[in-house]
Scaffold this active site. Sequence first.
Site, mmCIF file in Angstrom:
data_model
loop_
_atom_site.group_PDB
_atom_site.id
_atom_site.type_symbol
_atom_site.label_atom_id
_atom_site.label_comp_id
_atom_site.label_asym_id
_atom_site.label_seq_id
_atom_site.Cartn_x
_atom_site.Cartn_y
_atom_site.Cartn_z
ATOM 1 N N GLY A 135 10.144 4.476 -0.598
ATOM 2 C CA GLY A 135 8.890 3.703 -0.490
ATOM 3 C C GLY A 135 8.760 3.406 0.816
ATOM 4 N N THR A 180 8.344 0.337 3.685
ATOM 5 C CA THR A 180 9.489 -0.398 4.393
ATOM 6 C C THR A 180 9.348 -2.062 3.834
ATOM 7 O OG1 THR A 180 9.381 0.760 6.561
ATOM 8 C CG2 THR A 180 10.092 -1.384 6.766
ATOM 9 N N GLY A 219 11.094 -2.024 0.683
ATOM 10 C CA GLY A 219 12.402 -1.737 0.810
ATOM 11 C C GLY A 219 13.136 -3.235 1.318
ATOM 12 N N GLU A 237 15.094 5.250 1.432
ATOM 13 C CA GLU A 237 14.168 6.154 2.377
ATOM 14 C C GLU A 237 12.846 5.513 2.648
ATOM 15 O OE1 GLU A 237 15.542 8.712 3.793
ATOM 16 O OE2 GLU A 237 17.412 8.882 2.534
ATOM 17 N N CYS A 291 5.911 10.757 4.283
ATOM 18 C CA CYS A 291 6.751 9.794 4.851
ATOM 19 C C CYS A 291 6.966 10.351 6.381
ATOM 20 C CB CYS A 291 8.227 9.532 4.256
ATOM 21 S SG CYS A 291 8.963 10.889 3.902
HETATM 22 P P1 NDP Z 1 5.726 1.233 -2.223
HETATM 23 O O1 NDP Z 1 6.978 0.534 -1.598
HETATM 24 O O2 NDP Z 1 4.477 0.338 -2.414
HETATM 25 O O3 NDP Z 1 6.077 1.718 -3.589
HETATM 26 C C1 NDP Z 1 7.247 2.364 -4.052
HETATM 27 C C2 NDP Z 1 7.849 2.179 -5.382
HETATM 28 O O4 NDP Z 1 8.312 0.922 -5.322
HETATM 29 C C3 NDP Z 1 6.686 2.173 -6.361
HETATM 30 O O5 NDP Z 1 7.518 2.816 -7.548
HETATM 31 C C4 NDP Z 1 6.603 0.748 -6.707
HETATM 32 O O6 NDP Z 1 5.786 0.367 -7.764
HETATM 33 C C5 NDP Z 1 7.742 0.297 -6.543
HETATM 34 N N1 NDP Z 1 7.797 -1.426 -6.152
HETATM 35 C C6 NDP Z 1 6.823 -2.236 -5.399
HETATM 36 N N2 NDP Z 1 7.183 -3.357 -5.377
HETATM 37 C C7 NDP Z 1 8.279 -3.379 -5.825
HETATM 38 C C8 NDP Z 1 9.353 -4.551 -6.011
HETATM 39 N N3 NDP Z 1 9.042 -5.695 -5.628
HETATM 40 N N4 NDP Z 1 10.551 -4.384 -6.635
HETATM 41 C C9 NDP Z 1 10.620 -3.077 -7.088
HETATM 42 N N5 NDP Z 1 9.857 -2.007 -7.004
HETATM 43 C C10 NDP Z 1 8.600 -2.309 -6.383
HETATM 44 O O7 NDP Z 1 5.358 2.659 -1.699
HETATM 45 P P2 NDP Z 1 4.098 3.354 -1.908
HETATM 46 O O8 NDP Z 1 4.127 3.557 -3.300
HETATM 47 O O9 NDP Z 1 2.919 2.951 -1.095
HETATM 48 O O10 NDP Z 1 4.645 4.933 -1.345
HETATM 49 C C11 NDP Z 1 4.403 5.320 0.060
HETATM 50 C C12 NDP Z 1 5.402 4.894 1.000
HETATM 51 O O11 NDP Z 1 6.748 5.254 0.683
HETATM 52 C C13 NDP Z 1 5.135 4.945 2.256
HETATM 53 O O12 NDP Z 1 5.597 4.134 3.375
HETATM 54 C C14 NDP Z 1 6.036 6.343 2.589
HETATM 55 O O13 NDP Z 1 6.564 6.289 3.829
HETATM 56 C C15 NDP Z 1 7.241 5.951 1.990
HETATM 57 N N6 NDP Z 1 8.066 7.295 1.450
HETATM 58 C C16 NDP Z 1 9.320 7.292 2.155
HETATM 59 C C17 NDP Z 1 9.901 8.626 1.887
HETATM 60 C C18 NDP Z 1 11.252 8.723 2.739
HETATM 61 O O14 NDP Z 1 12.015 9.770 2.069
HETATM 62 N N7 NDP Z 1 11.389 8.132 3.685
HETATM 63 C C19 NDP Z 1 9.416 9.568 1.338
HETATM 64 C C20 NDP Z 1 8.073 9.363 0.688
HETATM 65 C C21 NDP Z 1 7.524 8.155 0.613
HETATM 66 P P3 NDP Z 1 4.339 0.587 -7.929
HETATM 67 O O15 NDP Z 1 3.856 1.753 -8.735
HETATM 68 O O16 NDP Z 1 3.633 -0.765 -8.410
HETATM 69 O O17 NDP Z 1 3.617 0.857 -6.559
#
Ligand code: NDP
Length: 494
Positions: A231, A233, A236, A253, A287
């Site tokens: 997800g 940063t 993360g 990631e 990403c």
């Molecule tokens: P987020 O970080 O917002 O969300 C990712 C996941 O984390 C979702 O399931 C989200 O839930 C959950 N989440 C959010 N807040 C918390 C928390 N406090 N505790 C635990 N879980 C939480 O990312 P996005 O959904 O916006 O995804 C896009 C991002 O992912 C981009 O930055 C992209 O670059 C990155 N990404 C990285 C990849 C890699 O391999 N490096 C591959 C694909 C994407 P919710 O459903 O509520 O949003």
Amino acid sequence: MQPFPVPPDEIPVGGGWQRGGGPASACVDPADGSTVASIHAADSAQVDAAARAGAAAAADPAWRDLLPHRRARLLARVADAIEDHAEPLALLQTRNTGKTLGETRALVASAAGTFRYYAAALETLEGELPPSRGAHLTMSVHEPIGVVGAITPWNSPIASDAQKIAPALAAGNAVLLKPAEATPLVSLALARLVQDAGVPPALLSVLPGPGTVVGDAISRHPLVGKLAFTGGTTTGRVLGRVAADRIIPVTMELGGKSPTIVCEDSDVEETVAGILYGIFSSTGQSCVAGSRIFLPRRQYGEWASRLIAAATALRLGPGTDPATQVAPLATFAHRDKVAAMVDRAREEGAVVRCGGRIPDDERLSRGAYYLPTLLDGLAPDAKTCQEEIFGPVGVLLPYEDEEDLVAQANSTVYGLACGIWTADYRRALRLARRIEAGTVWINTYKQFSISTPFSGTKESGLGTDKGRTAIRSYQRQKSLYLSLADEPIPWARG
Ligand code: NDP
């Protein structure tokens, strides 16, 4: 083509299917705004029940002592089941995420390939006998962690789910998967296939809902012994702090702002097609999107004109239309966020060379579309050149020479990927070693292989996914000493 039956409003919790105890959330088709399904989120009691049942199932001798080749057989059956349902799974994912069918078919194939690869890796993985330095035989063994919390984003659900579930199960764990709140459908469908393949059902719970509630509860549950996150940063960092407090391992990631580099000798056709694919496929919601496009100053005008002409000609449409190249964004809220970031770029002084708005085509009026956009006129340290947009927006940046290029390319907090376009392989390899990135593509872009490790440097990630050794990141290492001594330890003889 028959659509995959839209999963009913039930979630797998610790072996049984039940209605989520949290609020309902609509899964919307971003191509036309219609509601595909409504799924209730998991509540904290369900997270707890899933963790307890998962821990018990992972410790059950039926799973714990299952020989690797037998566990591998179950994983291979999951791969077969995914392949048997490939077309409806792809369609379901297209409806929930907007992606083109071409892409969701590839993601489904990748998910099946991931289960098959980890089945093979598990069956062939070997242990170690470190050289002994005394009268004992020393063994290094790898044991499951127990329960793994896997948290994934909305852009490529079935593939990112599989990249965590398959190695975690291969390693002998149970998994609590938290898919993105907006796109849980294909993850729920995957859970049914995993169970149908014969994997003990309590080993995989899928717990949809808001990250700050359900994801947070998973990350803090005392029985969860590892976090595997894909997800942004910002999230993360939050999970990294939780993991630090709990002293549990975490792999991350994260985001990127990847450079894609045109050299003066690049092949024109290959480069233009590759750059457009790198930034505009998946509507930029990738990403690794090549979102900073570096052009040699001496040829800037020519390359910019070619890229703008080709980007303007890309075909927008629903993911179900085979002619579509650029599908809608995954949600209307995300489309509006991308539009706001382009507006901010204008305020920063960007020149919009193409796109920069919602299309006015009546055919696309009900969907979450945004035109492929190329900007220039920005300084490399402008926010638009530094922050991930995660949409169909690329920035064109001129460079003077190789030193200037490397300095600019490395001048972000991210280090996920890079593309290099050149006919000179010596230059390509030299640049590839100097760019701070987990993956560098030379004369290609966004190509993936489950057997090739994937990671990000700097703020793009921590730890490595994919490859044989990913199984080890879901295990604890233990050392065994077996005495071969003829005499007792010369210390406290009776
Ligand atoms: P987020 O970080 O917002 O969300 C990712 C996941 O984390 C979702 O399931 C989200 O839930 C959950 N989440 C959010 N807040 C918390 C928390 N406090 N505790 C635990 N879980 C939480 O990312 P996005 O959904 O916006 O995804 C896009 C991002 O992912 C981009 O930055 C992209 O670059 C990155 N990404 C990285 C990849 C890699 O391999 N490096 C591959 C694909 C994407 P919710 O459903 O509520 O949003």
